[in-house]
Design an enzyme around this catalytic site. Sequence first.
Site, mmCIF file in Angstrom:
data_model
loop_
_atom_site.group_PDB
_atom_site.id
_atom_site.type_symbol
_atom_site.label_atom_id
_atom_site.label_comp_id
_atom_site.label_asym_id
_atom_site.label_seq_id
_atom_site.Cartn_x
_atom_site.Cartn_y
_atom_site.Cartn_z
ATOM 1 N N GLY A 45 1.076 -6.439 6.287
ATOM 2 C CA GLY A 45 2.082 -6.375 5.223
ATOM 3 C C GLY A 45 3.359 -7.136 5.493
ATOM 4 O O GLY A 45 4.439 -6.690 5.130
ATOM 5 N N THR A 46 3.229 -8.281 6.136
ATOM 6 C CA THR A 46 4.423 -9.120 6.273
ATOM 7 C C THR A 46 4.118 -10.524 5.777
ATOM 8 O O THR A 46 3.023 -11.042 5.992
ATOM 9 C CB THR A 46 4.973 -9.144 7.718
ATOM 10 O OG1 THR A 46 6.066 -10.067 7.785
ATOM 11 C CG2 THR A 46 3.928 -9.511 8.744
ATOM 12 N N ASN B 31 -3.464 -8.223 4.601
ATOM 13 C CA ASN B 31 -2.515 -8.589 3.547
ATOM 14 C C ASN B 31 -3.312 -8.974 2.296
ATOM 15 O O ASN B 31 -4.331 -9.651 2.409
ATOM 16 C CB ASN B 31 -1.656 -9.793 4.014
ATOM 17 C CG ASN B 31 -0.371 -9.937 3.222
ATOM 18 O OD1 ASN B 31 -0.365 -9.953 1.997
ATOM 19 N ND2 ASN B 31 0.733 -10.041 3.941
ATOM 20 N N ARG C 119 18.422 2.395 -2.456
ATOM 21 C CA ARG C 119 17.248 2.252 -1.579
ATOM 22 C C ARG C 119 17.013 3.524 -0.764
ATOM 23 O O ARG C 119 15.877 3.947 -0.573
ATOM 24 C CB ARG C 119 17.429 1.053 -0.633
ATOM 25 C CG ARG C 119 17.373 -0.292 -1.343
ATOM 26 C CD ARG C 119 17.485 -1.438 -0.360
ATOM 27 N NE ARG C 119 16.382 -1.488 0.584
ATOM 28 C CZ ARG C 119 16.408 -2.136 1.750
ATOM 29 N NH1 ARG C 119 17.501 -2.760 2.131
ATOM 30 N NH2 ARG C 119 15.364 -2.152 2.526
ATOM 31 N N HIS D 211 14.697 -4.636 12.812
ATOM 32 C CA HIS D 211 15.761 -4.815 11.823
ATOM 33 C C HIS D 211 16.608 -3.567 11.606
ATOM 34 O O HIS D 211 17.271 -3.447 10.575
ATOM 35 C CB HIS D 211 15.162 -5.287 10.488
ATOM 36 C CG HIS D 211 14.534 -6.647 10.584
ATOM 37 N ND1 HIS D 211 13.676 -7.153 9.640
ATOM 38 C CD2 HIS D 211 14.639 -7.610 11.531
ATOM 39 C CE1 HIS D 211 13.279 -8.378 9.999
ATOM 40 N NE2 HIS D 211 13.843 -8.663 11.151
ATOM 41 N N ASN E 56 10.520 -2.954 9.274
ATOM 42 C CA ASN E 56 10.979 -2.015 8.251
ATOM 43 C C ASN E 56 12.120 -1.150 8.767
ATOM 44 O O ASN E 56 12.228 -0.900 9.966
ATOM 45 C CB ASN E 56 9.822 -1.132 7.781
ATOM 46 C CG ASN E 56 8.784 -1.951 7.046
ATOM 47 O OD1 ASN E 56 9.038 -3.103 6.732
ATOM 48 N ND2 ASN E 56 7.636 -1.365 6.786
ATOM 49 N N VAL E 57 12.922 -0.701 7.828
ATOM 50 C CA VAL E 57 14.101 0.093 8.179
ATOM 51 C C VAL E 57 13.949 1.521 7.657
ATOM 52 O O VAL E 57 14.874 2.317 7.743
ATOM 53 C CB VAL E 57 15.375 -0.555 7.579
ATOM 54 C CG1 VAL E 57 15.614 -1.936 8.195
ATOM 55 C CG2 VAL E 57 15.289 -0.673 6.054
ATOM 56 N N ASP E 58 12.755 1.845 7.124
ATOM 57 C CA ASP E 58 12.602 3.107 6.395
ATOM 58 C C ASP E 58 12.239 4.316 7.253
ATOM 59 O O ASP E 58 12.290 5.455 6.782
ATOM 60 C CB ASP E 58 11.582 2.930 5.258
ATOM 61 C CG ASP E 58 10.211 2.434 5.752
ATOM 62 O OD1 ASP E 58 9.806 2.749 6.879
ATOM 63 O OD2 ASP E 58 9.539 1.716 4.965
HETATM 64 P P1 NAD Z 1 7.828 -9.173 3.857
HETATM 65 O O1 NAD Z 1 8.375 -10.513 4.080
HETATM 66 O O2 NAD Z 1 7.507 -8.343 5.015
HETATM 67 O O3 NAD Z 1 6.585 -9.332 2.767
HETATM 68 C C1 NAD Z 1 5.820 -8.277 2.244
HETATM 69 C C2 NAD Z 1 4.349 -8.632 2.459
HETATM 70 O O4 NAD Z 1 3.565 -7.461 2.236
HETATM 71 C C3 NAD Z 1 3.806 -9.724 1.544
HETATM 72 O O5 NAD Z 1 3.117 -10.693 2.319
HETATM 73 C C4 NAD Z 1 2.818 -8.981 0.639
HETATM 74 O O6 NAD Z 1 1.685 -9.781 0.296
HETATM 75 C C5 NAD Z 1 2.388 -7.848 1.544
HETATM 76 N N1 NAD Z 1 1.917 -6.636 0.860
HETATM 77 C C6 NAD Z 1 2.316 -6.150 -0.338
HETATM 78 N N2 NAD Z 1 1.662 -4.985 -0.583
HETATM 79 C C7 NAD Z 1 0.859 -4.756 0.471
HETATM 80 C C8 NAD Z 1 -0.060 -3.712 0.784
HETATM 81 N N3 NAD Z 1 -0.262 -2.674 -0.043
HETATM 82 N N4 NAD Z 1 -0.735 -3.766 1.961
HETATM 83 C C9 NAD Z 1 -0.556 -4.833 2.815
HETATM 84 N N5 NAD Z 1 0.304 -5.841 2.549
HETATM 85 C C10 NAD Z 1 1.005 -5.800 1.391
HETATM 86 O O7 NAD Z 1 8.784 -8.288 3.129
HETATM 87 P P2 NAD Z 1 9.906 -8.673 2.150
HETATM 88 O O8 NAD Z 1 9.754 -7.665 1.091
HETATM 89 O O9 NAD Z 1 9.855 -10.098 1.797
HETATM 90 O O10 NAD Z 1 11.203 -8.323 3.059
HETATM 91 C C11 NAD Z 1 11.854 -9.120 4.030
HETATM 92 C C12 NAD Z 1 12.635 -8.215 5.022
HETATM 93 O O11 NAD Z 1 13.143 -7.007 4.432
HETATM 94 C C13 NAD Z 1 11.761 -7.698 6.142
HETATM 95 O O12 NAD Z 1 12.561 -7.413 7.242
HETATM 96 C C14 NAD Z 1 11.272 -6.398 5.555
HETATM 97 O O13 NAD Z 1 10.625 -5.591 6.450
HETATM 98 C C15 NAD Z 1 12.563 -5.850 4.995
HETATM 99 N N6 NAD Z 1 12.254 -4.795 4.010
HETATM 100 C C16 NAD Z 1 11.976 -3.549 4.502
HETATM 101 C C17 NAD Z 1 11.576 -2.554 3.655
HETATM 102 C C18 NAD Z 1 11.249 -1.213 4.237
HETATM 103 O O14 NAD Z 1 11.829 -0.811 5.244
HETATM 104 N N7 NAD Z 1 10.295 -0.501 3.646
HETATM 105 C C19 NAD Z 1 11.457 -2.799 2.272
HETATM 106 C C20 NAD Z 1 11.775 -4.087 1.804
HETATM 107 C C21 NAD Z 1 12.155 -5.081 2.687
#
Ligand code: NAD
Length: 241
Positions: free
Chosen positions: A178-179, A204, A60, A109, A92-94
Amino acid sequence: MLRSAERVVVLTGAGISAESGIPTFRGPGGLWRKYRPEDLATPLAFSRDPGLVWQWYDWRRQRIAQASPNPGHVAIRRIEEMSPRFTLVTQNVDGLHQAAGSQRVIELHGNIWRVRCTLENTLAELRDVPLPEVPPHCQSCGHLLRPDVVWFGEPVPTDALERASRAASRADVMLVVGTSAAVYPAASMPVLTKRADGRLIEVNPDETPLTPVADIRLHGRAGAILPSVVAAMERLPQPPR
Ligand code: NAD
């Protein structure tokens, strides 16, 4: 709504970073080898097999290291610049919000670039990709390091949670981007705003449990929608304060 608000909170989840090439957990590309993130991002998985969990984090971290903020992250920074009082609460953790220039960021997180000693609880930054040693060990005491992120079943750091909850319960407008609104306590932030008579805007492509209570729903990708929200805000005159 955003232009006239005094206090604005933006809540983001993995979806905001999807267009930077970082897969969400539940969307396409979320699986690594045959594992589900829910089975790797847990204290139990780490105690059973820290090497496996760290291999996943190493993968990751490599993906995130190659990613840059997308137009959605940049638009959120612009909204901060235009808002008198602003707080960004991210799951997000990125670190991509900070890379885009966002200033007031609460990370619920944790952060994937920080590590914590499992013995001493000391924190350190660890940016090497790939990791020179998997799993990595503490330089001072030799014990295992873990990523300084919140795993499933672990509590959100109290300070971050308190600051986020305070901002949410005072917000005139909360923009939720995006959650899936499935992970608590992050998913309770919009509820705090609604209870205090604030407005909710959801961005979303999919429906979420929040959709029915959102005042405005913008159906689509953050990277397409948020820049047009900013463009519309920029066309409006600055309201008198
Ligand atoms: P999440 O529960 O936050 O769900 C992702 C959401 O983003 C969904 O509802 C989806 O419909 C929506 N989405 C997808 N593409 C999109 C776009 N282009 N624009 C707007 N919305 C969009 O995330 P998860 O993947 O189920 O993860 C759960 C946990 O893990 C959370 O804490 C999350 O933030 C973390 N996580 C973090 C990262 C990161 O830091 N980038 C990546 C994966 C998971």
